[in-house]
Design a protein around this motif. Structure first.
Motif, PDB file in Angstrom:
ATOM      1  N   UNK A   1       0.217  -1.565  -0.044  1.00 36.99           N
ATOM      2  CA  UNK A   1       0.154  -0.216   0.183  1.00 36.99           C
ATOM      3  C   UNK A   1       0.970   1.012   0.175  1.00 36.99           C
ATOM      4  N   UNK A   2       1.814   1.325   1.051  1.00 39.05           N
ATOM      5  CA  UNK A   2       3.053   2.191   0.766  1.00 39.05           C
ATOM      6  C   UNK A   2       3.431   2.868  -0.841  1.00 39.05           C
ATOM      7  N   UNK A   3       3.621   1.336  -1.635  1.00 42.32           N
ATOM      8  CA  UNK A   3       4.484   1.661  -2.331  1.00 42.32           C
ATOM      9  C   UNK A   3       2.915   2.303  -3.342  1.00 42.32           C
ATOM     10  N   UNK A   4       2.618   1.881  -3.620  1.00 36.59           N
ATOM     11  CA  UNK A   4       1.561   2.181  -4.160  1.00 36.59           C
ATOM     12  C   UNK A   4       0.917   3.894  -4.304  1.00 36.59           C
ATOM     13  N   UNK A   5       0.932   4.513  -3.167  1.00 33.70           N
ATOM     14  CA  UNK A   5       1.028   5.791  -2.680  1.00 33.70           C
ATOM     15  C   UNK A   5       1.968   6.487  -2.837  1.00 33.70           C
ATOM     16  N   UNK A   6       3.842   6.056  -3.300  1.00 32.02           N
ATOM     17  CA  UNK A   6       4.291   6.800  -3.146  1.00 32.02           C
ATOM     18  C   UNK A   6       4.662   6.701  -4.695  1.00 32.02           C
ATOM     19  N   UNK A   7       3.489   5.553  -6.158  1.00 31.18           N
ATOM     20  CA  UNK A   7       3.900   5.604  -7.470  1.00 31.18           C
ATOM     21  C   UNK A   7       2.937   6.662  -7.100  1.00 31.18           C
ATOM     22  N   UNK A   8       1.802   7.220  -6.795  1.00 26.47           N
ATOM     23  CA  UNK A   8       0.733   8.434  -7.002  1.00 26.47           C
ATOM     24  C   UNK A   8       0.980   9.406  -7.164  1.00 26.47           C
ATOM     25  N   UNK A   9       2.335   9.755  -5.679  1.00 27.31           N
ATOM     26  CA  UNK A   9       2.605  10.432  -4.692  1.00 27.31           C
ATOM     27  C   UNK A   9       4.107  11.088  -6.448  1.00 27.31           C
TER      28      UNK A   9
ATOM     29  N   UNK B   1      -9.429  -1.389   1.290  1.00 26.41           N
ATOM     30  CA  UNK B   1      -7.781  -0.580   0.967  1.00 26.41           C
ATOM     31  C   UNK B   1      -8.052   1.378   0.864  1.00 26.41           C
ATOM     32  N   UNK B   2      -9.118   1.879   0.584  1.00 25.12           N
ATOM     33  CA  UNK B   2      -9.130   3.119  -0.198  1.00 25.12           C
ATOM     34  C   UNK B   2      -8.580   4.265   1.130  1.00 25.12           C
ATOM     35  N   UNK B   3      -9.413   3.750   1.994  1.00 23.61           N
ATOM     36  CA  UNK B   3      -9.514   4.362   3.500  1.00 23.61           C
ATOM     37  C   UNK B   3      -7.588   4.067   3.249  1.00 23.61           C
ATOM     38  N   UNK B   4      -7.228   2.840   3.839  1.00 24.05           N
ATOM     39  CA  UNK B   4      -5.067   2.785   4.237  1.00 24.05           C
ATOM     40  C   UNK B   4      -4.674   3.107   3.462  1.00 24.05           C
ATOM     41  N   UNK B   5      -4.791   3.484   2.102  1.00 24.05           N
ATOM     42  CA  UNK B   5      -3.798   4.661   0.996  1.00 24.05           C
ATOM     43  C   UNK B   5      -4.318   5.825   0.761  1.00 24.05           C
ATOM     44  N   UNK B   6      -5.342   6.122   0.932  1.00 27.98           N
ATOM     45  CA  UNK B   6      -5.241   7.659   1.407  1.00 27.98           C
ATOM     46  C   UNK B   6      -4.240   8.187   3.317  1.00 27.98           C
ATOM     47  N   UNK B   7      -4.810   6.573   3.917  1.00 26.95           N
ATOM     48  CA  UNK B   7      -3.595   7.315   5.091  1.00 26.95           C
ATOM     49  C   UNK B   7      -2.720   7.398   4.971  1.00 26.95           C
ATOM     50  N   UNK B   8      -1.876   6.047   4.116  1.00 26.78           N
ATOM     51  CA  UNK B   8      -0.488   5.916   3.507  1.00 26.78           C
ATOM     52  C   UNK B   8       0.072   7.290   2.938  1.00 26.78           C
ATOM     53  N   UNK B   9      -0.678   7.981   1.730  1.00 31.75           N
ATOM     54  CA  UNK B   9      -0.796   9.252   1.410  1.00 31.75           C
ATOM     55  C   UNK B   9      -0.166  10.707   2.297  1.00 31.75           C
ATOM     56  N   UNK B  10      -0.768  10.569   2.742  1.00 30.43           N
ATOM     57  CA  UNK B  10      -1.516  11.368   4.172  1.00 30.43           C
ATOM     58  C   UNK B  10      -0.114  11.267   5.227  1.00 30.43           C
ATOM     59  N   UNK B  11       0.611  10.594   5.089  1.00 33.95           N
ATOM     60  CA  UNK B  11       1.886   9.411   6.548  1.00 33.95           C
ATOM     61  C   UNK B  11       3.617  10.161   5.845  1.00 33.95           C
ATOM     62  N   UNK B  12       2.910  10.383   4.442  1.00 37.46           N
ATOM     63  CA  UNK B  12       4.409  10.942   3.625  1.00 37.46           C
ATOM     64  C   UNK B  12       3.599  12.230   3.149  1.00 37.46           C
ATOM     65  N   UNK B  13       3.187  12.991   3.551  1.00 39.18           N
ATOM     66  CA  UNK B  13       2.949  14.371   3.736  1.00 39.18           C
ATOM     67  C   UNK B  13       2.117  15.059   2.392  1.00 39.18           C
TER      68      UNK B  13
ATOM     69  N   UNK C   1       5.586  -2.727  -9.249  1.00 43.56           N
ATOM     70  CA  UNK C   1       6.639  -2.850  -8.308  1.00 43.56           C
ATOM     71  C   UNK C   1       7.583  -2.276  -9.109  1.00 43.56           C
ATOM     72  N   UNK C   2       7.479  -1.694 -10.224  1.00 44.56           N
ATOM     73  CA  UNK C   2       8.628  -1.349 -11.268  1.00 44.56           C
ATOM     74  C   UNK C   2       7.766  -0.062 -11.653  1.00 44.56           C
ATOM     75  N   UNK C   3       9.149   0.783 -12.787  1.00 40.24           N
ATOM     76  CA  UNK C   3       8.526   2.004 -13.348  1.00 40.24           C
ATOM     77  C   UNK C   3       9.341   1.847 -15.128  1.00 40.24           C
ATOM     78  N   UNK C   4       9.010   0.573 -14.575  1.00 41.35           N
ATOM     79  CA  UNK C   4       9.198   0.057 -16.486  1.00 41.35           C
ATOM     80  C   UNK C   4       7.970  -0.300 -17.653  1.00 41.35           C
TER      81      UNK C   4
END
Ligand code: ADP
Ligand code: ASP
Ligand code: MG
Length: 595
Positions: free
Chosen positions: A19-27, A77-89, A232-235
């Motif tokens: 979930x954190x990895x997905x959040x990072x990708x979106x950020x 899952x949407x709630x957790x993803x949104x929380x993950x994004x918040x936690x990353x600022x 899991x990659x940026x390819x």
């Protein structure tokens, strides 16, 4: 500012680290300057777990409650993803299907999208948020929660991309793109750079689980390019677009539907209206039929064979029991140990002997073909289930699917040579209606001057189909439709194919040679027939198309001699003198869907 929709499937949000990895990708995408809408599935196997819980409570839980239950997976899952994004600022807001105004009809567990209200999403994006939308769910007119069917988050993502006019729709998943066949089944499968909507649509409905087939209907209708790639990659992965990867390859992918069942109704009186009776009884049970083969009757009787998903065999047999007497049919047989192997390719529509190559590959792998159906861009063969993988490997190899075609193009090359951008005005006009997933027909047309050749008593043995169609190919005859099914009399099968009227004599001649060589019972040729085609998007997922078509023809006393269905077309072969009447009736019956 460009807008991008990023969908993450279940395995891509299976645990908190993912979930954190997905959040990072979106950020990252947001920091690169995009407006970002995420569409998220339930975590891992959560939907299966919920289904299992329900089955422990009841054999037949109310459909409404089932959707209420299943929709919770995505809400977690949407709630957790949104929380993950918040936690990353960064800023994010999660929204349920109802909160994004995703309106559907009220067919629980397979609801169709009618409209999406983009206002709230736009406002949240304007305020700098990443919007995290729940996939797979919507809301009906009475505010009931609905779900779109298993795998439906893909459809949510593509639909959102369409209505928001997104610049890109990314499907982030556990494979790094679309392969020539499921890479879990065949290690030699090749990742393709590009695949066309039409090919993906057929493959998805034939068992390639990587995309929900209705999402491809959407993408095609609203010209949304889809990018399937690894979470899991940026390819870069695979682009699903209007164009194919290769202009020349006859086949671009293969698929397996492992759990199929064959049903044959024996001795059906060969008069108009019988297929309609059979298929409407089955449709009433909401069972989708496939590979329909109606053998051209001898002595006034015909056998009708078709396949259904293995899990729907019981329902199908019960539905048939109820109508056997009124049909005046002799009986029903079935085989629940069969699988369907199919090949798909835009290129096969104009090439000779593609079917023969597939039959030969199966023969060489010692696989017996029980049934065959073909349509413009696919060939399906029903094979014994214990040989299914062997069959898939054989056809994959026969069409060299592990190798990149020499004229294959990348998406960048296609874009450069094919500058036509989606006609924005046109797309917007299509979005004006409030039935986004409604049936869309593009054409009802006829191909006159066709002829049919039927071989009866074809031995049900390895290699016979290969031999037949190779000989016909060698004679330079272009074969259009092929159907093979049981003829019931002695366990043999019967094969019918259509050719141009002008080729009938030579086709019959070759057929007689084949008949002699394999000790078949009989060859019959028929001229004066016409192929009637209904073309559009999603003809199989809108199951009423078949019902309406059969009903119209039956009411007009028109006998259907052959049937072939695909995602793109429903084709029937009828007598030429009835073709005008048939086409007119269908245009009338489908006037609302024709655009
Ligand atoms: P998600 O949970 O991300 O929606 P799915 O399980 O629905 O993922 O889809 C991805 C899976 O689809 C892959 O792991 C792969 O095994 C399977 N698959 C089936 N056919 C194909 C194909 N032709 N190309 C790629 N993957 C395929
Ligand atoms: N969670 C739903 C399913 O498992 C929808 C999806 O993942 O696309 O089918
Ligand atoms: Mg999926």
């Amino acid at each position: 500012m460009s807008l991008i929709v990023q969908k993450f499937g279940g395995t891509s949000v299976a645990d908190t680290e993912k979930i954190r990895a997905a959040a990072r990708k979106a950020i990252r995408a947001q920091k690169a300057g995009h407006r970002v809408v995420m569409v998220v599935s339930a975590m891992g196997k959560n939907t299966d777990t919920l289904l299992d819980l329900a089955s422990q409570i009841s054999d037949e839980p109310p459909a409404r409650e089932m959707d209420m239950l299943l929709s919770t997976g995505e809400q977690v899952s949407v709630a957790l993803v949104a929380m993950a994004i918040h936690s990353m600022g960064s800023q994010a807001v999660s929204l349920t299907g109802g909160q994004i105004g995703l309106k559907t009809d009220n067919s629980f567990s397979k609801a169709r999208i009618q409209s999406i209200d983009t206002g709230r999403i736009e406002r949240l994006l304007d305020a700098g948020n990443i919007v995290v939308a729940a996939g797979f769910q919507g809301i009906d007119d009475d505010l009931n929660i609905t779900t779109l069917g298993r795998g439906g988050s893909d459809t949510t993502a593509v639909a959102l991309a369409a209505v928001l006019g997104a610049d890109a729709c990314e499907i982030n998943t556990d494979v790094d793109g679309v392969y020539t066949t499921d890479p879990r089944l065949l290690a030699e499968a090749r990742r393709v750079d590009v695949i066309s909507y039409d090919e993906m649509l057929e493959l998805a409905s034939l068992g390639a689980g990587v995309m929900h087939s209705r999402s491809i209907e959407f993408a095609k209708k609203f010209e949304v390019p889809i990018h399937v790639r690894s979470s899991f990659s940026d390819q870069d992965g695979t682009m699903i677009v209007a164009q194919p990867e290769s202009e020349t390859a006859p086949v671009s992918g293969a698929a397996l539907t492992r759990d199929e069942a064959r049903v044959t109704v024996l001795g059906v009186p060969d008069v108009p209206g019988m297929s309609q009776k059979i298929f409407s009884a089955i449709a009433a049970q909401k069972v989708a039929v496939d590979m329909v083969v109606q053998n051209v009757g001898t002595s006034g009787k015909a056998d009708v064979s078709f396949t259904v998903a293995g899990g729907e065999l019981k329902k199908t047999l019960t539905a048939l029991e109820g109508i056997l007497d009124s049909l005046g049919a002799d009986g029903v047989t079935h085989d629940d140990q069969v699988s369907k192997v199919s090949v798909v390719g835009l290129g096969m529509a104009h090439q000779k002997a593609v079917a023969a190559s597939m039959f030969r590959a199966l023969a060489e792998a010692d696989v017996n073909i029980h049934m065959i159906t073909t349509s413009e861009i696919k060939i399906s063969c029903l094979v014994p289930r214990d040989q299914a993988n062997q069959a898939l490997r054989a056809v994959h190899e026969a069409f060299s699917l592990d190798q990149r075609p020499s004229d294959a193009k990348t998406w960048n090359e296609i874009k450069a040579s094919n500058a036509k951008e989606a006609d924005v005005a046109d797309v917007v006009a299509r979005l004006q209606n409030d039935a986004l997933e409604a049936l869309t027909l593009t054409d009802i047309s006829i191909v006159p001057a066709q002829a049919r050749v039927t071989l009866d008593g074809v031995p049900d043995q390895v290699g016979v189909a290969a031999d037949m169609f190779e000989q016909i190919g060698e004679a330079g005859i272009f074969v259009d439709m092929i159907v093979q099914g049981y003829d019931g009399e002695d366990g043999s099968t019967s094969v019918s194919f259509t050719v141009e009227q002008a080729d009938l004599d030579s086709a019959e001649k070759v057929a007689r040679e084949i008949c002699g060589k394999h000790s078949m019972r009989d060859v019959r040729g028929a001229s004066g027939i016409t192929k009637l085609s209904v073309s559009g998007i999603g003809l199989r997922s809108h199951t009423q198309v078949g019902t309406v078509l059969f009903e119209q023809l039956a009411n007009a006393g028109i006998n259907v001699e052959m049937i072939a269905t695909s995602e793109l077309q429903v084709n029937v072969v009828i007598q030429s003198d009835q073709a005008g009447d048939a086409a007119a009736r269908l245009k009338q019956a489908f006037s609302e869907a024709l655009n």
